[in-house]
Design an enzyme around this catalytic site. Structure first.
Site, short mmCIF file in Angstrom:
data_model
loop_
_atom_site.label_atom_id
_atom_site.label_comp_id
_atom_site.label_asym_id
_atom_site.label_seq_id
_atom_site.Cartn_x
_atom_site.Cartn_y
_atom_site.Cartn_z
CE1 TYR A 53 -3.17 -2.89 0.34
CE2 TYR A 53 -3.41 -2.43 2.67
CZ TYR A 53 -3.75 -3.17 1.56
OH TYR A 53 -4.66 -4.19 1.69
CG PHE A 237 -13.47 -1.26 -4.88
CD1 PHE A 237 -12.95 -1.99 -3.84
CD2 PHE A 237 -12.69 -1.09 -6.01
CE1 PHE A 237 -11.67 -2.52 -3.90
CE2 PHE A 237 -11.41 -1.61 -6.08
CZ PHE A 237 -10.90 -2.33 -5.03
N GLY A 242 -24.24 3.02 -2.73
CA GLY A 242 -25.24 3.55 -3.66
C GLY A 242 -24.82 4.79 -4.39
#
Length: 345
Positions: A53, A237, A242
């Site tokens: 990361y 993700f 929504g």
């Protein structure tokens, strides 16, 4: 916050774990520290990172997340934080990481761990995980095993021996895996028990309303072998929030990083997300609240790894812990799952 013993590790971890892979690209050091401080104040004692990361992986982002976590960790009582990180595996084009990891052999694992310890500014990690298997297997959106893709891989027994040496030196407390499958879990457990080697205590796999593959085989294996699930990507993700229904160009990794969300480009993802979002709103919840509360309360989940790029997102993630879903609502979730089964494996 509730806590759970992770497998037979002796590690007592919060049922929510703070994921950090946005630190260093999407989040600055100050923002990362603010998230860590807020999580700690909420009772979260479990922090997950990885040498690979920040994401998306690149030569410029490599190691940045661990550096940010490390600069925060050095001002904390070390025994207050259960720290997990991961070693990058072979099989992906990541040549800037140790020249491109060739396997999980002793040399690669030692180099990976010592690099992580230096960046994290600590003498040990509580949980050291193999980020993905060295062998050929489907992962990161691939959905079927292909024996034609077989490649040379470090034998699992050799990997456990390398980890055993690092445990003996006190640099690792416990070991775990990530993106694993039932065969791998059983091999790891069998070899550890047969040869007195470190036994895995956890598995970090994707688990959310769009991807319940874990339920089919791994749930039984890990329950019977006492391997705790660390569920990552509970919001898929951001799809399960929504936000991409309301605005397909909404800001987030999906639009910021081309090709990064291929797992969620499959045909049944959009209708499944729409169905879950409608169900949530019918019950007075946001889509994110439904997705998180469902994952938090699943019997097979030891700890859910949350991630955020804003403090508002983090607060919503934390707030969903207090929600209880009714049996009727859970039955409706399962009905949607049977209609759109695992659209994003």
């Amino acid at each position: 916050m509730d806590y759970i013993d992770l497998g037979n590790s002796g590690l007592r971890v919060s049922r929510i774990c703070l994921g950090t892979m946005t630190f260093g690209v999407q989040n600055s050091e100050a923002e990362g520290h603010a998230q860590l401080d807020r999580a700690l104040a909420a009772g979260i004692n479990f922090v997950d990172t990885a040498e690979m990361y920040a994401v998306p992986p690149s030569p410029e982002s490599y190691g940045k997340t661990e550096l940010i976590v490390g600069s925060w960790l050095k001002r904390q009582p070390r025994d207050r934080v259960v720290l997990a990180t991961k070693a990058t595996g072979p099989g992906r084009a990541l040549s800037w990481i140790r020249g491109g990891p060739s396997g999980f052999d002793a040399a690669n694992l030692r180099a990976a761990l010592e690099g992580s310890l230096k960046r994290l500014q600590t003498d040990y990690v509580d949980l050291y995980q193999l980020h993905w298997p060295a062998r050929n297997q489907p992962m990161f959106g691939q959905w079927q095993f292909d024996p034609a893709k077989e490649r040379e891989a470090t034998p699992i027994g050799e990997t456990l021996q390398a980890l055993a040496a690092l445990v003996k030196e006190g640099k690792i407390r416990r070991v775990g895996v990530s993106n694993e499958h039932p065969w791998g879990v059983m091999q790891l457990v069998r070899l550890a028990e047969a040869h007195g080697l470190p036994r895995i205590v956890s598995i970090q796999n994707a688990y959310n309303l769009l991807n319940r593959v874990y339920d089919s085989g791994l749930a039984e294996v890990c329950h019977r072998e006492n391997v705790g699930l660390l569920a990552y990507s509970p919001l898929a993700f951001g799809f399960l929030s929504g936000k991409y229904l309301d605005d397909p160009r909404a800001k987030g990794r999906v639009n910021d990083f081309a090709g990064f969300a291929q797992r969620y480009s499959k045909p049944n993802v959009a209708p499944a997300v729409a169905a879950y979002a409608a169900l949530a709103r019918e019950h007075g919840l946001s889509p994110a609240q439904l997705a998180l509360a469902w994952c938090y309360r699943r019997w097979c989940v030891a700890s859910t790894i949350i991630g955020a790029t804003t403090m508002a997102q983090l607060e919503e993630n934390l707030g969903a812990w207090a929600l209880d879903l009714s049996p009727e609502l859970l039955a409706a979730v399962d009905a949607i799952h049977l209609r759109y089964t695992n659209p994003a494996p």
